[in-house]
Design a protein around this motif. Structure first.
Motif, PDB file in Angstrom:
ATOM      1  N   PHE A   1       0.833  -1.200   0.000  1.00 26.98           N
ATOM      2  CA  PHE A   1       0.000   0.000   0.000  1.00 26.98           C
ATOM      3  C   PHE A   1       0.869   1.252   0.000  1.00 26.98           C
ATOM      4  O   PHE A   1       2.031   1.222   0.359  1.00 26.98           O
ATOM      5  CB  PHE A   1      -0.900   0.011   1.227  1.00 26.98           C
ATOM      6  CG  PHE A   1      -1.730  -1.224   1.335  1.00 26.98           C
ATOM      7  CD1 PHE A   1      -2.743  -1.464   0.423  1.00 26.98           C
ATOM      8  CD2 PHE A   1      -1.485  -2.159   2.331  1.00 26.98           C
ATOM      9  CE1 PHE A   1      -3.510  -2.608   0.501  1.00 26.98           C
ATOM     10  CE2 PHE A   1      -2.257  -3.316   2.418  1.00 26.98           C
ATOM     11  CZ  PHE A   1      -3.266  -3.537   1.509  1.00 26.98           C
TER      12      PHE A   1
ATOM     13  N   THR B   1       0.602   7.112   2.112  1.00 29.94           N
ATOM     14  CA  THR B   1      -0.561   7.955   2.405  1.00 29.94           C
ATOM     15  C   THR B   1      -1.743   7.115   2.889  1.00 29.94           C
ATOM     16  O   THR B   1      -2.371   7.434   3.895  1.00 29.94           O
ATOM     17  CB  THR B   1      -0.963   8.762   1.152  1.00 29.94           C
ATOM     18  OG1 THR B   1       0.154   9.554   0.754  1.00 29.94           O
ATOM     19  CG2 THR B   1      -2.152   9.668   1.429  1.00 29.94           C
ATOM     20  N   ASP B   2      -2.023   6.036   2.182  1.00 30.94           N
ATOM     21  CA  ASP B   2      -3.131   5.150   2.593  1.00 30.94           C
ATOM     22  C   ASP B   2      -2.888   4.613   4.001  1.00 30.94           C
ATOM     23  O   ASP B   2      -3.794   4.554   4.822  1.00 30.94           O
ATOM     24  CB  ASP B   2      -3.255   3.963   1.629  1.00 30.94           C
ATOM     25  CG  ASP B   2      -3.764   4.378   0.248  1.00 30.94           C
ATOM     26  OD1 ASP B   2      -4.400   5.441   0.158  1.00 30.94           O
ATOM     27  OD2 ASP B   2      -3.520   3.640  -0.720  1.00 30.94           O
ATOM     28  N   LEU B   3      -1.653   4.194   4.238  1.00 33.25           N
ATOM     29  CA  LEU B   3      -1.295   3.623   5.538  1.00 33.25           C
ATOM     30  C   LEU B   3      -1.475   4.638   6.662  1.00 33.25           C
ATOM     31  O   LEU B   3      -2.097   4.349   7.690  1.00 33.25           O
ATOM     32  CB  LEU B   3       0.171   3.142   5.500  1.00 33.25           C
ATOM     33  CG  LEU B   3       0.752   2.667   6.827  1.00 33.25           C
ATOM     34  CD1 LEU B   3       0.057   1.397   7.296  1.00 33.25           C
ATOM     35  CD2 LEU B   3       2.263   2.437   6.717  1.00 33.25           C
TER      36      LEU B   3
ATOM     37  N   ARG C   1      -3.222   7.371   6.736  1.00 40.53           N
ATOM     38  CA  ARG C   1      -4.627   7.751   6.918  1.00 40.53           C
ATOM     39  C   ARG C   1      -5.366   6.699   7.736  1.00 40.53           C
ATOM     40  O   ARG C   1      -6.165   7.025   8.621  1.00 40.53           O
ATOM     41  CB  ARG C   1      -5.320   7.924   5.568  1.00 40.53           C
ATOM     42  CG  ARG C   1      -5.010   9.243   4.922  1.00 40.53           C
ATOM     43  CD  ARG C   1      -5.530   9.294   3.498  1.00 40.53           C
ATOM     44  NE  ARG C   1      -5.272  10.596   2.913  1.00 40.53           N
ATOM     45  CZ  ARG C   1      -5.446  10.876   1.638  1.00 40.53           C
ATOM     46  NH1 ARG C   1      -5.872   9.939   0.801  1.00 40.53           N
ATOM     47  NH2 ARG C   1      -5.193  12.086   1.175  1.00 40.53           N
ATOM     48  N   ALA C   2      -5.124   5.430   7.424  1.00 35.75           N
ATOM     49  CA  ALA C   2      -5.779   4.344   8.167  1.00 35.75           C
ATOM     50  C   ALA C   2      -5.289   4.344   9.612  1.00 35.75           C
ATOM     51  O   ALA C   2      -6.074   4.192  10.559  1.00 35.75           O
ATOM     52  CB  ALA C   2      -5.490   3.004   7.496  1.00 35.75           C
TER      53      ALA C   2
ATOM     54  N   MET D   1      -6.802   7.307  11.465  1.00 36.79           N
ATOM     55  CA  MET D   1      -8.225   7.084  11.714  1.00 36.79           C
ATOM     56  C   MET D   1      -8.425   6.241  12.970  1.00 36.79           C
ATOM     57  O   MET D   1      -9.203   6.609  13.863  1.00 36.79           O
ATOM     58  CB  MET D   1      -8.854   6.385  10.508  1.00 36.79           C
ATOM     59  CG  MET D   1     -10.320   6.030  10.706  1.00 36.79           C
ATOM     60  SD  MET D   1     -11.014   5.103   9.306  1.00 36.79           S
ATOM     61  CE  MET D   1     -10.302   3.476   9.594  1.00 36.79           C
ATOM     62  N   ILE D   2      -7.692   5.137  13.057  1.00 37.13           N
ATOM     63  CA  ILE D   2      -7.866   4.239  14.207  1.00 37.13           C
ATOM     64  C   ILE D   2      -7.372   4.899  15.494  1.00 37.13           C
ATOM     65  O   ILE D   2      -8.068   4.901  16.510  1.00 37.13           O
ATOM     66  CB  ILE D   2      -7.142   2.896  13.980  1.00 37.13           C
ATOM     67  CG1 ILE D   2      -7.825   2.137  12.845  1.00 37.13           C
ATOM     68  CG2 ILE D   2      -7.153   2.056  15.258  1.00 37.13           C
ATOM     69  CD1 ILE D   2      -7.199   0.802  12.520  1.00 37.13           C
TER      70      ILE D   2
ATOM     71  N   LEU E   1     -11.302  -2.041  16.348  1.00 39.61           N
ATOM     72  CA  LEU E   1     -10.133  -1.166  16.297  1.00 39.61           C
ATOM     73  C   LEU E   1      -8.849  -1.947  16.646  1.00 39.61           C
ATOM     74  O   LEU E   1      -7.818  -1.782  15.989  1.00 39.61           O
ATOM     75  CB  LEU E   1     -10.305   0.011  17.266  1.00 39.61           C
ATOM     76  CG  LEU E   1     -11.040   1.244  16.728  1.00 39.61           C
ATOM     77  CD1 LEU E   1     -12.436   0.906  16.242  1.00 39.61           C
ATOM     78  CD2 LEU E   1     -11.090   2.343  17.774  1.00 39.61           C
TER      79      LEU E   1
ATOM     80  N   LYS F   1      -8.270  -5.197  16.391  1.00 37.69           N
ATOM     81  CA  LYS F   1      -7.949  -6.159  15.328  1.00 37.69           C
ATOM     82  C   LYS F   1      -7.307  -5.443  14.130  1.00 37.69           C
ATOM     83  O   LYS F   1      -6.282  -5.869  13.608  1.00 37.69           O
ATOM     84  CB  LYS F   1      -9.232  -6.872  14.909  1.00 37.69           C
ATOM     85  CG  LYS F   1      -9.102  -7.826  13.748  1.00 37.69           C
ATOM     86  CD  LYS F   1     -10.401  -8.587  13.529  1.00 37.69           C
ATOM     87  CE  LYS F   1     -10.357  -9.448  12.280  1.00 37.69           C
ATOM     88  NZ  LYS F   1     -10.551  -8.681  11.039  1.00 37.69           N
ATOM     89  N   TRP F   2      -7.928  -4.353  13.706  1.00 36.68           N
ATOM     90  CA  TRP F   2      -7.435  -3.662  12.513  1.00 36.68           C
ATOM     91  C   TRP F   2      -6.076  -3.017  12.763  1.00 36.68           C
ATOM     92  O   TRP F   2      -5.239  -2.986  11.872  1.00 36.68           O
ATOM     93  CB  TRP F   2      -8.468  -2.622  12.041  1.00 36.68           C
ATOM     94  CG  TRP F   2      -9.760  -3.226  11.598  1.00 36.68           C
ATOM     95  CD1 TRP F   2      -9.943  -4.510  11.134  1.00 36.68           C
ATOM     96  CD2 TRP F   2     -11.048  -2.604  11.558  1.00 36.68           C
ATOM     97  NE1 TRP F   2     -11.266  -4.698  10.827  1.00 36.68           N
ATOM     98  CE2 TRP F   2     -11.974  -3.566  11.064  1.00 36.68           C
ATOM     99  CE3 TRP F   2     -11.515  -1.335  11.877  1.00 36.68           C
ATOM    100  CZ2 TRP F   2     -13.319  -3.285  10.895  1.00 36.68           C
ATOM    101  CZ3 TRP F   2     -12.864  -1.052  11.696  1.00 36.68           C
ATOM    102  CH2 TRP F   2     -13.753  -2.013  11.210  1.00 36.68           C
TER     103      TRP F   2
ATOM    104  N   GLU G   1      -3.445  -5.488  12.345  1.00 36.65           N
ATOM    105  CA  GLU G   1      -3.170  -5.767  10.927  1.00 36.65           C
ATOM    106  C   GLU G   1      -2.218  -4.731  10.330  1.00 36.65           C
ATOM    107  O   GLU G   1      -1.417  -5.044   9.458  1.00 36.65           O
ATOM    108  CB  GLU G   1      -4.477  -5.735  10.111  1.00 36.65           C
ATOM    109  CG  GLU G   1      -5.364  -6.934  10.329  1.00 36.65           C
ATOM    110  CD  GLU G   1      -6.659  -6.824   9.527  1.00 36.65           C
ATOM    111  OE1 GLU G   1      -6.667  -6.179   8.458  1.00 36.65           O
ATOM    112  OE2 GLU G   1      -7.667  -7.386   9.977  1.00 36.65           O
ATOM    113  N   LEU G   2      -2.314  -3.492  10.795  1.00 36.42           N
ATOM    114  CA  LEU G   2      -1.479  -2.403  10.265  1.00 36.42           C
ATOM    115  C   LEU G   2      -0.045  -2.446  10.802  1.00 36.42           C
ATOM    116  O   LEU G   2       0.863  -1.900  10.179  1.00 36.42           O
ATOM    117  CB  LEU G   2      -2.064  -1.039  10.647  1.00 36.42           C
ATOM    118  CG  LEU G   2      -3.265  -0.517   9.882  1.00 36.42           C
ATOM    119  CD1 LEU G   2      -3.521   0.924  10.288  1.00 36.42           C
ATOM    120  CD2 LEU G   2      -3.035  -0.597   8.374  1.00 36.42           C
TER     121      LEU G   2
ATOM    122  N   ASP H   1       3.245  -2.848   8.732  1.00 35.09           N
ATOM    123  CA  ASP H   1       3.511  -1.729   7.821  1.00 35.09           C
ATOM    124  C   ASP H   1       3.898  -0.457   8.584  1.00 35.09           C
ATOM    125  O   ASP H   1       4.715   0.326   8.120  1.00 35.09           O
ATOM    126  CB  ASP H   1       2.309  -1.476   6.901  1.00 35.09           C
ATOM    127  CG  ASP H   1       2.250  -2.474   5.749  1.00 35.09           C
ATOM    128  OD1 ASP H   1       3.328  -2.835   5.242  1.00 35.09           O
ATOM    129  OD2 ASP H   1       1.153  -2.907   5.384  1.00 35.09           O
TER     130      ASP H   1
ATOM    131  N   ILE I   1      -5.314  15.049   6.948  1.00 37.63           N
ATOM    132  CA  ILE I   1      -6.752  14.954   6.669  1.00 37.63           C
ATOM    133  C   ILE I   1      -7.594  15.326   7.866  1.00 37.63           C
ATOM    134  O   ILE I   1      -7.164  15.226   9.002  1.00 37.63           O
ATOM    135  CB  ILE I   1      -7.144  13.539   6.222  1.00 37.63           C
ATOM    136  CG1 ILE I   1      -6.382  12.502   7.083  1.00 37.63           C
ATOM    137  CG2 ILE I   1      -6.881  13.325   4.777  1.00 37.63           C
ATOM    138  CD1 ILE I   1      -6.925  11.148   6.968  1.00 37.63           C
TER     139      ILE I   1
END
Lengths: 213, 213
Positions: free
Chosen positions: A78, A81-83, A85-86, A89-90, A149, A151-152, A155-156, A159, A212
């Motif tokens: 990924f 930026t995507d990373l 932002r995710a 967010m969390i 939150l 769990k996700w 996963e991150l 990265d 963001i």
């Protein structure tokens, strides 16, 4: 920056220069530790620390029993930026919930992890610093008590670790966010959720142009 | 509320009363469709629609070839609060990014899904309405172009569907959020990210006491 930290940083730079000057490609093998330490004129523990960071950053790969090899050095599948932002967010959501649910025990544990993080950074013990820094943020996400939150975020983590290692590599640019982390802890302790949230976002988007709402 | 919508709602209520009055337990079988339609004095298409919603809501289970059975009626393995917070977090972030990246094509597709959603609700076609409502929100998340958000929202979808179905079941309480959805669409069209975000949160926490910052 402490002397120790500078030394590891310089060694990381030396390894990268060595790869470039010798035109090593992905899959090529590096000289053994003893030899490299002599080439760079550093102690073996300093070299070992530098190699660890380069492994975290996907620049090097250690194959047990056969040596250290050049790797591709790219971040996961990924974009950064995507990373970020995710991640933002969390963490932004988690810290609001953490402020709601925090217990004395949670805050004590968080303080310990924070203390450890700051100490390891100060000592220039980068690989352990990276682990402790992530443990700090993971502890806040755990305090949200939200299973999605947690769990996700897990996963991150690989990265995030890779990205943080790469930030540490860019020595000149690397911002020491210790005071920001201390502020996050204090705001959380005092239940100032909005302030803590703003600091969490600032921490993630340090060095990044993108931000963001 | 249209006449049709009232009729399906009443039938759902009748099925639930029937289960209660006949003291049916989990695993017990219901009479065949023709018989039930006669008991309740409704058409078979109305009964079929009511059963569909009850299946979505985990109250009933249809086993192909053997009939309709009573199920446990409980939401997934997580609490509703955890679910709604995770849902709100993703949609709140996604809509800001959707406002940044929206194209004419995206907005046209979103408008079509919205139109369909509103039409199905008006017609009292609840099972298809639920699908269309979720498609609307899924389209906004897709417009964020963030692979993490898209993946995680997909993971939540079965539980969101279950929760929405259960909301539709609570007839008296069920709020028709059509005007809210129209506002979300318009705010997004005009690039008013903050306004759209506030409406997204309002939509998720309608009927719920809990709300988060």
């Amino acid at each position: 920056m402490t002397k120790n930290r500078n030394l590891v940083n310089e060694t990381i730079q030396q390894v990268e220069n060595y790869i470039q000057q010798n035109e090593l490609m992905i899959g090529d093998k590096l000289p053994i530790e003893k030899e490299l330490a002599e080439i760079f004129g550093v102690g073996r523990s300093t070299l070992r620390e530098a190699v660890k960071i380069l492994v975290y950053s996907n620049v090097l790969e250690v194959k047990q029993g056969s040596g250290t090899f050049v790797k591709n050095g790219s971040i996961g599948e990924f974009s950064t930026t995507d990373l970020l932002r995710a991640r933002s967010m969390i963490e932004s959501q988690a810290i609001v919930l953490a402020a709601m649910y925090r217990t004395d025990k949670d805050m004590l544990r968080l303080k310990e992890v924070l203390f450890q993080r700051n100490r390891l950074l100060e000592a220039g013990n980068f690989s352990e610093y990276i682990e402790a820094d992530l443990a700090f943020h993971q502890q806040i996400v755990a305090m949200s008590q939200n299973p999605f939150l947690i769990k996700w975020y897990n996963e991150l983590l690989p990265d995030i670790k890779l990205h943080l290692s790469q930030q540490v590599l860019r020595m000149e640019d690397y911002q020491d966010n210790t005071s920001l982390h201390n502020t996050i802890y204090r705001a959380l302790l005092e239940g100032k959720a909005e302030e803590a949230q703003a600091m969490v976002q600032k921490n993630i988007f340090t060095d990044e142009e993108d931000e963001i709402g």
